[in-house]
Design a protein around this motif. Structure first.
Motif, PDB file in Angstrom:
ATOM      1  N   TRP A 252       0.866  -1.172  -0.110  1.00  0.00           N
ATOM      2  CA  TRP A 252      -0.088  -0.172   0.114  1.00  0.00           C
ATOM      3  C   TRP A 252       0.761   1.240  -0.058  1.00  0.00           C
ATOM      4  CZ3 TRP A 252      -3.748  -2.027   4.386  1.00  0.00           C
ATOM      5  CH2 TRP A 252      -4.521  -3.008   3.785  1.00  0.00           C
ATOM      6  N   ARG A 268      -3.759   1.919  -3.889  1.00  0.00           N
ATOM      7  CA  ARG A 268      -4.859   0.818  -3.606  1.00  0.00           C
ATOM      8  C   ARG A 268      -5.557   1.251  -2.361  1.00  0.00           C
ATOM      9  NH1 ARG A 268      -2.070  -2.975  -6.529  1.00  0.00           N
ATOM     10  NH2 ARG A 268      -0.104  -3.111  -6.345  1.00  0.00           N
ATOM     11  N   ARG A 270      -8.788   1.532  -2.124  1.00  0.00           N
ATOM     12  CA  ARG A 270     -10.115   0.879  -2.145  1.00  0.00           C
ATOM     13  C   ARG A 270      -9.928  -0.228  -1.223  1.00  0.00           C
ATOM     14  NH1 ARG A 270     -13.280   0.150  -7.491  1.00  0.00           N
ATOM     15  NH2 ARG A 270     -11.185   0.219  -8.322  1.00  0.00           N
ATOM     16  N   GLU A 271      -8.598  -1.053  -1.554  1.00  0.00           N
ATOM     17  CA  GLU A 271      -8.236  -2.300  -0.639  1.00  0.00           C
ATOM     18  C   GLU A 271      -7.820  -2.007   0.611  1.00  0.00           C
ATOM     19  OE1 GLU A 271      -5.397  -4.654  -3.483  1.00  0.00           O
ATOM     20  OE2 GLU A 271      -4.555  -4.419  -1.573  1.00  0.00           O
ATOM     21  N   LEU A 274     -11.401  -1.524   2.471  1.00  0.00           N
ATOM     22  CA  LEU A 274     -12.131  -2.773   2.552  1.00  0.00           C
ATOM     23  C   LEU A 274     -11.577  -3.623   3.680  1.00  0.00           C
ATOM     24  CD1 LEU A 274     -14.244  -4.070   0.563  1.00  0.00           C
ATOM     25  CD2 LEU A 274     -12.453  -5.525  -0.531  1.00  0.00           C
ATOM     26  N   ALA A 275     -10.246  -3.666   3.774  1.00  0.00           N
ATOM     27  CA  ALA A 275      -9.456  -4.263   4.867  1.00  0.00           C
ATOM     28  C   ALA A 275     -10.017  -3.700   6.002  1.00  0.00           C
ATOM     29  CB  ALA A 275      -8.034  -4.179   4.733  1.00  0.00           C
TER      30      ALA A 275
END
Lengths: 513, 313
Positions: A252, A268, A270-271, A274-275
């Protein structure tokens, strides 16, 4: 006179001199037999399924406590951090004073070590799994809040001002201008806190709050070294966690803790979100599985009555000696931890295998809770302030050493390569080419870590007669609430003063970089 | 959605599915909390003990006690381990334990903190219990018979057991004070606290400490088992007798378990005899022939000494 950067790194090592002078005198060598037995057991840990099963369930409890405490602290810390941000209040209300007020209020929970929170909460809430979670969440939440608000207030406000000038409403402008650049810093720090939470959960166990720590303490106390080592090797699961956090950080593009300036906004997004979102249901599940009962937190047990005429006894405690001992212990441990890491790297510079060995020893030091190290040291050393400092310092050496090595690896290697090519030895090349570059940020982190060590002196209190920590444990076992209250207060004042000092030192070190 | 993001989402979902596997299965603290919540298991008698000996021994003894009490009383009895003396007192005060095997000092602390609690029984040996001062054979300390010779311990590395132990700290500190030995007279300016009697014996035997003090029953058992090596560690002085360990129960057991339950519980403990194989094993582990009724007043001396030393306030 300002010392050159390479000298700067080596300066804290001066604190090693009194330690090295004192330790031989403290060596009684009575328990060498036990140390040998302990070392030999490393290669033959107990594989008894009964032992392993109880250790594994202990590990599960520790991991669950750590995860829950950390998750709670992250969410609470984010909210409180926003609430104590000057930029935020200035943009919303035009005043900064609510931020100042909340900051001041958060200083107290932060100043008290999680172990103390644990022991105190145990007294009012009883034996509840929720106690360990809360004990981690309270000080961690306040720490995260401070870091979040510091990060937020340090962000450049040009974007924000541009959006506001363009007529954007305050909340939207804040989110757009400050949200994305804040996220990587918060996640990077959050990842590091998860490692800390696992260490804390283990430590809380050593003092009886359940999990792997409890198993380790009991096996060491009954000198069952084979079973002890089964548990110690299990602790290596933390190394796994460290590497996962490291992996995510690289993926990241989040800043390292030793990095001076933050590179952009991270990748990233969105990742990441989400996490972060997956964390809540995960916590709920772990909480349910480990029997954490939030309702239990509302069932307060009254403390037993307090005599009214004991305040003279409180005043009669040897305060000067207690405070002095605590400060000296911190200074020695900090000198050892901050000073020894660069020295070890320099000494082993020519030999890769020796460097790997040093890295391995750092890993072990990081993993083992300091009270356990202390119990081992007491087999061969007399109980004293120096012995306690050794235990505390070695643990922090493991943490600082890894950081220094990471910082060196991240650095542009050209200076060091140039020196090597010009014919200087590997040690000199490392000192002048490598370490001088990270000197200031390393020392700045060392200053922060010393402040942590001041808070941690309580965990080595069981060495007997060492500072406020040992008096606190003694008062607790006498159920002397008045003494305890006074001790906690003095401790909090001390750590707040220490925090202020380490902040100033850090700012000076970083400002002149 | 990119493939990578999908993979991430699937991984997050999987991790959620797998979380229950993290669940601890045999955590005593958790089991206790769960028991308190469920109404059908509300009538669980939770017993505990101060961890004065090796955990393996406690884990052998107290499940036996729980099984025997359960058989005699017809209620579920559960053993909840705790890691230190203070925690045992706290757990009794917070109502997490119903019946606890306390030492003299911890028992007085517990009763003062939880008024209404009842002293049920003590062992035959607890009426006149003794502490044994022990020393490493290499330390140069020889056995003596006069209390004033405790002064020899000045300047030696000395370890007590737990901070709150009666036979491993409270009474020894009292006897040491009578002989003019202050805690700051020991090497390093303070004594060590090993945590338990077994640990003290192991540490003194290894030479990590020159001398220490343990309870007589544990010392005898260690000599008998061969855990204590007479070539390395010897008894140097036996203290005068005092009251020690006892069973203490919460005061509200009758309301929770039915009228007369406390008396039934007391009678059950008092009824254990070596003629019953199960009870013989329990008594053997306790190092006693039988339990006798105990009286709270008998612990006045302990309370007095506890106040003198500052462990009771």
């Amino acid at each position: 006179m300002r010392p050159a950067p390479p000298l700067l790194v080596l300066l804290p090592a001066l604190m090693l001199v009194p330690l090295l002078l004192a330790l031989p005198g403290l060596l009684h060598g009575g328990g060498w037999e036990l140390i040998v037995e302990f070392a030999a057991a490393a290669l033959t840990p107990s594989l008894d399924p009964l032992v392993l099963r109880s250790l594994l369930s202990g590990l599960a409890v520790t991991v669950a406590m750590a995860l829950l405490g950390w998750g709670t602290s992250l969410f609470a810390g984010l909210l409180l951090g926003l609430a104590s941000s000057r930029t935020l209040w200035r943009t919303l209300l035009g005043h900064e004073f609510p931020a100042q007020l909340i900051r001041r209020l958060l200083a107290l929970p932060r100043a008290i070590h999680e172990l103390l929170w644990g022991l105190l909460l145990l007294q009012v809430l009883g034996l509840q799994p929720a106690v360990a979670v809360l004990a981690i969440a309270i000080p961690y939440g306040a720490l995260v809040a401070r870091v979040v608000s510091d990060l937020l207030d340090a962000l450049p406000t040009a974007n924000l001002e541009a959006l506001r000038a363009g007529g954007a409403p305050a909340p939207a402008a804040l989110l757009t201008a400050l949200g994305p650049p804040l996220l990587p810093g918060v996640l990077s720090y959050g990842g590091y806190r998860l490692e800390c939470a696992l260490r804390s959960a283990t430590l809380l166990g050593v003092f009886g709050l359940g999990g792997l720590g409890t198993e380790l303490k009991l096996t060491l106390q009954s000198l069952e070294f084979h079973e002890l080592w089964s548990g110690l090797w299990l602790l290596a699961v933390m190394v796994l966690l460290e590497s996962v956090v490291g992996l995510l950080r690289r993926r990241w593009a989040m800043p390292r803790r030793l990095a001076l300036h933050q590179p952009g906004v991270g990748r990233r997004g969105r990742e990441m979100v989400l996490a972060l979102a997956a964390l809540l249901p995960l916590m709920a599940l772990v909480g349910q599985a480990s029997g954490v009962d939030l309702q239990a937190l509302t069932r307060w047990q009254p403390l037993p009555g307090l005599g009214s005429d004991h305040w003279q006894e409180v005043l009669d405690l040897p305060w000067l000696q207690l405070v002095g001992g605590t400060l000296l212990l911190t200074a020695l441990a900090a000198g050892l931890a901050v000073g020894l890491a660069p020295l070890q790297l320099l000494l082993t510079a020519p030999w890769p295998w020796a460097r790997r060995l040093v890295g391995f020893s750092w890993m072990l030091a990081r993993l083992w809770p300091p009270p356990l190290t202390l119990l081992l040291l007491l087999f061969v050393f007399r109980p004293s302030l120096f012995t306690a400092a050794l235990a505390l310092g070695l643990h922090n050496l493991g943490i600082l050493g890894r950081l220094l090595r990471e910082g060196l690896q991240d650095q542009d290697p050209s200076a060091q390569q140039a020196l090597l090519a010009a014919g200087s030895g590997p040690r000199l090349a490392l000192l002048y080419g490598g370490m001088s570059g990270v000197a200031r940020s390393y020392l700045a982190y060392g200053a922060y870590r010393s402040d942590v060590m001041l808070r941690e002196t309580v965990v080595v209190g069981l060495a007997g007669a060492v500072g406020l920590g040992s008096q606190m444990l003694e008062s607790l076992s006498s159920f002397a609430w008045d003494q305890l209250a006074a001790l906690v207060l003095v401790y909090a004042l001390l750590t707040l003063a220490g925090e202020d000092l380490s902040d100033r030192l850090r700012r000076r070190l970083l400002a002149t970089a | 959605m990119t493939i990578r993001l999908k993979t991430m989402a699937v991984l997050a979902g999987l991790s959620l599915l797998l979380t229950p596997l993290l669940a601890p299965t045999r955590n005593p603290v958790v089991a206790r909390a769960a028991a308190a919540e469920s109404p059908t298991t509300a009538k669980v008698l939770r017993i505990g003990a101060i961890p004065d000996q090796k955990p393996e021994k406690l884990n052998r003894l107290y499940p036996l006690v729980a099984a025997e009490l359960s058989r005699q009383l017809g209620v579920t009895v559960k053993y909840v381990p705790v890691v230190d003396y203070t925690a045992a007192v706290s757990a009794f005060r917070t109502g997490d334990l119903d019946l606890v095997w306390f030492g003299g000092l911890t028992g007085v602390q517990a009763r003062l903190q939880k008024p209404g609690s009842r002293v049920l029984a003590q062992r035959d040996i607890d009426v006149a219990f003794h502490s044994i001062f022990i020393a490493n054979t290499g330390s140069g300390i020889r056995p003596f018979s006069q209390q004033k010779d405790l002064a020899q311990l000045k300047g030696k590395r000395f370890s007590f057991g737990s901070e709150s132990s009666t036979s491993g700290r409270l009474m020894p500190q009292y006897f040491l004070a009578q002989a003019g030995v202050k805690l700051s007279d020991f090497a390093g300016g303070a004594p060590g606290f090993s945590g338990s009697h077994d640990a003290t014996i192991a540490l003194v035997q290894s030479g990590a400490y020159d001398a220490g003090v343990v309870n007589e029953q544990v010392w005898r058992t260690s000599l008998h088992d061969g855990k204590a090596n007479r070539a390395k560690v010897v008894a140097i002085w036996k203290s005068p007798g005092y009251q020690d360990y006892h069973w203490i129960a919460q005061g509200d057991l009758d309301q929770r378990f039915g009228k007369g339950f406390t008396l039934k519980l007391q009678n059950a403990i008092l009824s254990w005899r070596p003629s019953d194989p199960q009870q013989k094993q329990i008594l053997g582990l306790f190092g006693a022939q039988q339990f006798t009724a105990a009286d709270a007043a008998a612990y006045a001396k302990i309370e007095h000494v506890g106040r003198q030393i500052g462990k009771i306030r």
